[in-house]
Design a protein around this motif. Structure first.
Motif, mmCIF file in Angstrom:
data_model
loop_
_atom_site.group_PDB
_atom_site.id
_atom_site.type_symbol
_atom_site.label_atom_id
_atom_site.label_comp_id
_atom_site.label_asym_id
_atom_site.label_seq_id
_atom_site.Cartn_x
_atom_site.Cartn_y
_atom_site.Cartn_z
ATOM 1 N N ARG A 211 0.821 -1.370 0.042
ATOM 2 C CA ARG A 211 -0.228 -0.042 0.152
ATOM 3 C C ARG A 211 1.010 1.097 0.062
ATOM 4 O O ARG A 211 0.467 2.333 -0.612
ATOM 5 C CB ARG A 211 -0.886 0.029 1.131
ATOM 6 N N LEU A 212 2.085 1.213 0.710
ATOM 7 C CA LEU A 212 2.800 2.490 0.805
ATOM 8 C C LEU A 212 3.540 2.632 -0.434
ATOM 9 O O LEU A 212 3.570 3.815 -0.792
ATOM 10 C CB LEU A 212 3.852 2.210 1.920
ATOM 11 N N VAL A 213 3.865 1.558 -1.457
ATOM 12 C CA VAL A 213 4.619 1.639 -2.610
ATOM 13 C C VAL A 213 3.480 2.468 -3.446
ATOM 14 O O VAL A 213 3.861 3.125 -4.273
ATOM 15 C CB VAL A 213 5.154 0.574 -3.148
ATOM 16 N N GLY A 214 2.157 1.975 -3.241
ATOM 17 C CA GLY A 214 1.129 2.501 -4.102
ATOM 18 C C GLY A 214 1.054 3.863 -3.775
ATOM 19 O O GLY A 214 0.716 4.685 -4.847
ATOM 20 N N MET A 215 0.918 4.337 -2.400
ATOM 21 C CA MET A 215 0.936 5.836 -2.476
ATOM 22 C C MET A 215 2.160 6.671 -2.658
ATOM 23 O O MET A 215 1.811 7.446 -3.332
ATOM 24 C CB MET A 215 0.974 6.059 -0.898
ATOM 25 N N CYS A 216 3.405 6.047 -2.744
ATOM 26 C CA CYS A 216 4.428 6.756 -3.345
ATOM 27 C C CYS A 216 4.358 6.968 -4.756
ATOM 28 O O CYS A 216 4.801 7.862 -5.391
ATOM 29 C CB CYS A 216 5.799 6.067 -2.879
ATOM 30 N N THR A 217 3.953 6.034 -5.356
ATOM 31 C CA THR A 217 3.635 5.883 -7.047
ATOM 32 C C THR A 217 2.715 6.946 -7.418
ATOM 33 O O THR A 217 3.060 7.952 -8.186
ATOM 34 C CB THR A 217 3.190 4.598 -7.315
ATOM 35 N N GLU A 218 1.747 7.089 -6.549
ATOM 36 C CA GLU A 218 0.793 8.056 -6.659
ATOM 37 C C GLU A 218 1.207 9.410 -6.492
ATOM 38 O O GLU A 218 0.815 10.419 -7.026
ATOM 39 C CB GLU A 218 -0.682 7.999 -5.870
ATOM 40 N N ALA A 219 2.225 9.542 -5.611
ATOM 41 C CA ALA A 219 2.780 11.015 -5.124
ATOM 42 C C ALA A 219 3.637 11.215 -6.260
ATOM 43 O O ALA A 219 4.193 12.434 -6.241
ATOM 44 C CB ALA A 219 3.302 10.806 -3.950
ATOM 45 N N GLY A 220 4.033 10.532 -7.176
ATOM 46 C CA GLY A 220 5.153 10.779 -8.236
ATOM 47 C C GLY A 220 6.380 10.869 -7.960
ATOM 48 O O GLY A 220 7.192 11.522 -8.418
#
Lengths: 208, 208
Positions: B142-151
């Motif tokens: 989930r955290l990797v997903g957030m970092c991805t979304e954060a660009g």
DNA sequence: TCCACACGATACCGCTCGGTATCACTAGGG
DNA sequence: CCCTAGTGATACCGAGCGGTATCGTGTGGA
């Protein structure tokens, strides 16, 4: 294997105290403190429970002595990077990080002895716990000193950040959430020490 | 008046299973798993050992159930920041960091339940350990997903860094080596999410 | 030669542990 | 009404724990 055990005195065995500490270190690290009985330590050290209590007042004192040895190992790592890279605090810090990173595979799934021991000893007055807290405080002080010498603008904040990632890398290796933790750790610490390069012409600038 | 929330022992007690889990949670967190006997849990829950074994096959299963509850709490924190800051991954990450930072004083000197439990359970096949490892892996995803979304340019590396500092902050609070760990943690995570702001108009980073 | 002394081996102590067996009670639904 | 199922209370079991007591044994120094 049994033939080597057969010889009590002809083979130069380590003195009992050393054998006890070696056995305790391996068992404590692998199984945890409370899971390991004094009897098991005695058997692995090829001696008896009585011999252990002749050298250590209590099991708790044996644990504390083990922690002193581990703390001394870390201190030695500090000393080594300092003599290896004299006057180059940036390389000293990276050397410390490498020391941790290279140790990660060896302790994978069992983690850092300090962290594990702390978890098993909630009593703050336990002698082993006092050893750990004193060691960690000392280590932090040395790290802040290195960050100061490296010219980082907020040495205490940088030392905190480095400490966090070093500890966190060990925890994450233990619980298996991050792979290639060693490589990632090195890149992170490089980022920290390089983020605020000292201005050009600074007397402490690194040479390469 | 707090009487609606309070649980007077005679009048409106929770069902036994809930009381057992509440008692186990508090005792495990404060004393550690192996230091707490089933008898002690029963007394704190105002019930008996037999009642515990009617609801849980073994003590190990009780520990695993406790870990499931703690994991669910962390999942809830994830969900909360996601609904609280929809479409704003940077704020979501900071919200998570704040969740950890604000929890630090409460667990000072006793640390994170996951880390402590892992230290006490070296057996990788232990049910509680499997709960932890599965939860940590999910959390990382989930955290990797957030970092991805954060660009962030390297989301996996950023997630690793954030994970390290979150874990490390808890460890360092436990061993007392870093003071004001919560404030320092927040500054660090802010630095991570702000370090590589995506250039204006840059395309989205690749999603795995 | 003798003696001191550290070491080995074994039995033991009191205690606590996780887990089980047994029995009495009480509430709720047919 | 009774029957059932969940609960409380107590006693118990085998095992392992940290720690102690006792006695035998080998070796090195005087």
């Amino acid at each position: 294997m049994a033939s080597t055990v057969r010889r009590p005195s002809r083979v130069a065995k380590l003195p009992p105290r050393e054998r006890i500490l070696d056995a305790a270190e391996e068992l404590f690290q692998r199984e945890g403190i409370r899971r390991v009985g004094v009897q098991a330590i005695a058997e692995k050290a090829e001696t008896t429970k009585m011999a252990i209590y002749r050298h250590f007042e209590t099991k708790d004192e044996l644990v504390a002595e083990w922690m002193r040895i581990v703390a001394a190992d870390y201190q030695a790592a500090f000393d080594r990077v300092r003599t290896e890279y004299p006057g180059r605090p940036r390389e000293q810090i990276l050397g410390l990080a490498r020391f941790i990173a290279e140790g990660l595979p060896a302790v994978s799934h069992r983690g850092c002895p300090f962290i594990n021991t702390l978890a098993e000893l909630p009593d703050r007055s336990h002698p082993a716990r006092q050893v750990i807290e004193k060691h960690k405080a000392h280590q932090t002080r040395r790290l802040v000193g290195m960050c100061t010498e490296a010219g980082l603008p907020d040495p205490e904040q940088a030392a905190a950040e480095i400490t966090f990632v070093l500890e966190g890398a060990q925890v994450s290796t233990q619980n298996g959430s991050i792979d290639q933790a060693g490589d990632r750790l090195m890149r992170i610490v490089e980022g920290i020490v390089d983020r605020h390069r000292p201005p050009l012409g600074s007397p402490r600038a690194t040479v390469d």
